[in-house]
Design an enzyme around this catalytic site. Structure first.
Site, short mmCIF file in Angstrom:
data_model
loop_
_atom_site.label_atom_id
_atom_site.label_comp_id
_atom_site.label_asym_id
_atom_site.label_seq_id
_atom_site.Cartn_x
_atom_site.Cartn_y
_atom_site.Cartn_z
N TYR A 142 0.83 -1.21 0.00
CA TYR A 142 0.00 0.00 0.00
C TYR A 142 0.87 1.26 0.00
O TYR A 142 0.43 2.31 -0.43
CB TYR A 142 -0.88 0.04 1.25
CG TYR A 142 -2.22 -0.65 1.11
CD1 TYR A 142 -2.31 -1.97 0.72
CD2 TYR A 142 -3.40 0.03 1.41
CE1 TYR A 142 -3.54 -2.60 0.62
CE2 TYR A 142 -4.63 -0.59 1.32
CZ TYR A 142 -4.69 -1.91 0.92
OH TYR A 142 -5.91 -2.52 0.83
N LYS A 190 3.29 -15.32 2.80
CA LYS A 190 3.50 -16.07 1.56
C LYS A 190 5.00 -16.28 1.44
O LYS A 190 5.65 -15.85 0.47
CB LYS A 190 2.91 -15.25 0.39
CG LYS A 190 2.88 -15.97 -0.93
CD LYS A 190 1.81 -17.06 -1.03
CE LYS A 190 1.89 -17.77 -2.36
NZ LYS A 190 1.06 -18.99 -2.42
N ASP A 222 -2.82 -18.26 0.98
CA ASP A 222 -3.82 -18.98 0.18
C ASP A 222 -4.51 -20.05 1.02
O ASP A 222 -5.73 -20.23 0.98
CB ASP A 222 -3.21 -19.56 -1.11
CG ASP A 222 -1.87 -20.26 -0.89
OD1 ASP A 222 -1.33 -20.20 0.23
OD2 ASP A 222 -1.36 -20.87 -1.85
N ASP A 246 -6.28 -6.96 4.37
CA ASP A 246 -7.43 -6.33 3.71
C ASP A 246 -8.33 -7.39 3.09
O ASP A 246 -9.55 -7.41 3.28
CB ASP A 246 -6.92 -5.35 2.65
CG ASP A 246 -8.06 -4.69 1.90
OD1 ASP A 246 -9.02 -4.25 2.56
OD2 ASP A 246 -8.01 -4.63 0.64
N ASP A 250 -12.30 -9.02 4.56
CA ASP A 250 -13.58 -8.98 3.82
C ASP A 250 -14.16 -10.38 3.79
O ASP A 250 -15.36 -10.58 3.97
CB ASP A 250 -13.38 -8.48 2.38
CG ASP A 250 -13.74 -7.00 2.22
OD1 ASP A 250 -13.57 -6.25 3.20
OD2 ASP A 250 -14.21 -6.61 1.12
#
Ligand code: IPM
Ligand code: MG
Length: 358
Positions: A142, A190, A222, A246, A250
């Protein structure tokens, strides 16, 4: 106690949901004998339209001078559909996070018994799920530089950057949360692909030694995305970098039945910000139909985290539970034909708090 808060309604449904959270906040203050003063300021597309800057200096000064910030939502289709726009509403949110030093975003995911049937997952999977996602908020892709386009416009790039210090402070914070809960921490990365993730894992393994009471597991993002829907109950505290957080939150939010239910607290160096995790939902703006509960529950977090007033926070939570049980809810979670308006839900919760026994 004197509570001095900054109110940033933002865009889309922001003003409507923040109005309800403010109503609830002032009712709690009245009930518990606190003196509330608040000032509103501009952010997001609303601020761009008014003064050409999504996080005006005046707004920053107000946030710095306040004890807490109650925030609505940011974003507008006008900018979403114009990738070439030079100034974007979301820059306001990112600048605010950076300048206030809000490196930790706490997103508690709890299920509400009366909403379990609304979850897209089977009730037996969801019932009793209760975990906290801790998202790093001021680093990673970001904010990493360079970011941009090549001169011929044919290539674009973003950069993911993390320092040892940034990782260490968020991981340590996550361990401290785990210590007060079920003592289980999942570090999501990751590391099989990304260099920044390998640094996360290395630093986390070092911090892990300081917290022998906590069981740590390391999980690729994942897999974490899959485990969240396969068995959400296995999680207690998750910690992860900015963009993974983020995305995963959700996903986590709909486990509870609606994106409109999940609050958050962003904490760090300067004034903390309390905001729902959902966006500005422009299609619903000014219709008085948006779910105000995530913002009202963010106000509960504000009492707990910013003012260390757990009873006041609990009064809000109890009233929200009651509204769910009595089905005084907006259309996203109502049974067909039985939806209440945003302002009616806020009003009902405020009344409930006023009439609750302390
Ligand atoms: C969130 C939002 C923001 C983010 C957007 C509005 C910039 O999705 O708070 O989760 O990506 O951080
Ligand atoms: Mg998001």
């Amino acid at each position: 106690m004197k509570l001095n808060i900054a109110v940033l309604p933002g865009d889309g449904i922001g003003p409507e949901i923040v109005a309800q959270a403010l109503k609830v906040t002032s009712t709690v203050c009245r009930k518990f004998g606190h003196e509330l003063s608040y000032k509103e300021a501009l952010t997001g597309a609303a601020a761009i339209d008014a003064v050409g800057n999504p996080y005006p200096e005046e707004t920053h000064t107000l946030c710095m001078e306040s004890d807490a910030v109650l925030f609505g939502a940011i974003g507008s289709p006008k900018y979403d559909n114009d990738p070439s726009a030079k100034v974007r509403p979301e820059q306001g949110l990112l600048t605010m996070r950076k300048r206030l030093g809000l490196y930790a975003n706490i997103r508690p995911v709890t299920t509400f018994p009366s909403l379990i049937h609304q979850s897209p997952l089977r009730s037996d999977l969801v019932k009793g799920a209760d975990f906290i996602c801790i998202r790093e908020l001021t680093g990673g892709i970001y904010f990493g530089r360079p970011q941009g386009r090549s001169e011929d416009g044919l290539t674009a790039y973003d950069t993911c950057v993390y320092t040892v210090e940034e990782i260490e402070r968020i991981v340590r914070l996550a361990y401290n949360f785990a210590l007060r809960r079920q003592k289980k921490l999942t570090v999501v990365d990751k590391a099989n692909i990304l260099c920044t993730s390998r640094l996360w894992r290395q630093v986390s393994q070092r911090v892990e030694k300081e917290f022998p009471e906590v069981t740590t597991e390391y999980m690729f993002v994942d897999n974490a995305a899959m485990q969240l829907i396969l068995n959400p109950k296995r999680f207690d505290v998750l910690v992860t970098e900015n963009m993974f957080g983020d995305i995963l939150t959700d996903e986590a939010s709909v486990i509870t039945g609606s994106l409109g239910m999940l609050p958050s607290a962003s904490i760090g160096i300067h004034t903390s910000v309390f905001e729902p995790i959902h966006g500005s939902y422009p299609q619903a703006a000014r219709k008085n139909i948006a779910n105000p509960l995530a913002t009202i529950l963010s106000a509960a977090l504000m009492f707990e985290y910013a003012f260390h007033l757990p009873d006041e926070g609990k009064a809000i939570r109890d009233a929200v539970d009651a509204s769910l049980n009595e089905k005084i809810v907006t259309e996203d979670i109502a049974e067909k034909g039985k939806a209440y308006k945003t302002s009616e839900v806020g009003e009902w919760i405020a009344d409930k708090i006023l009439n609750q026994k302390k």
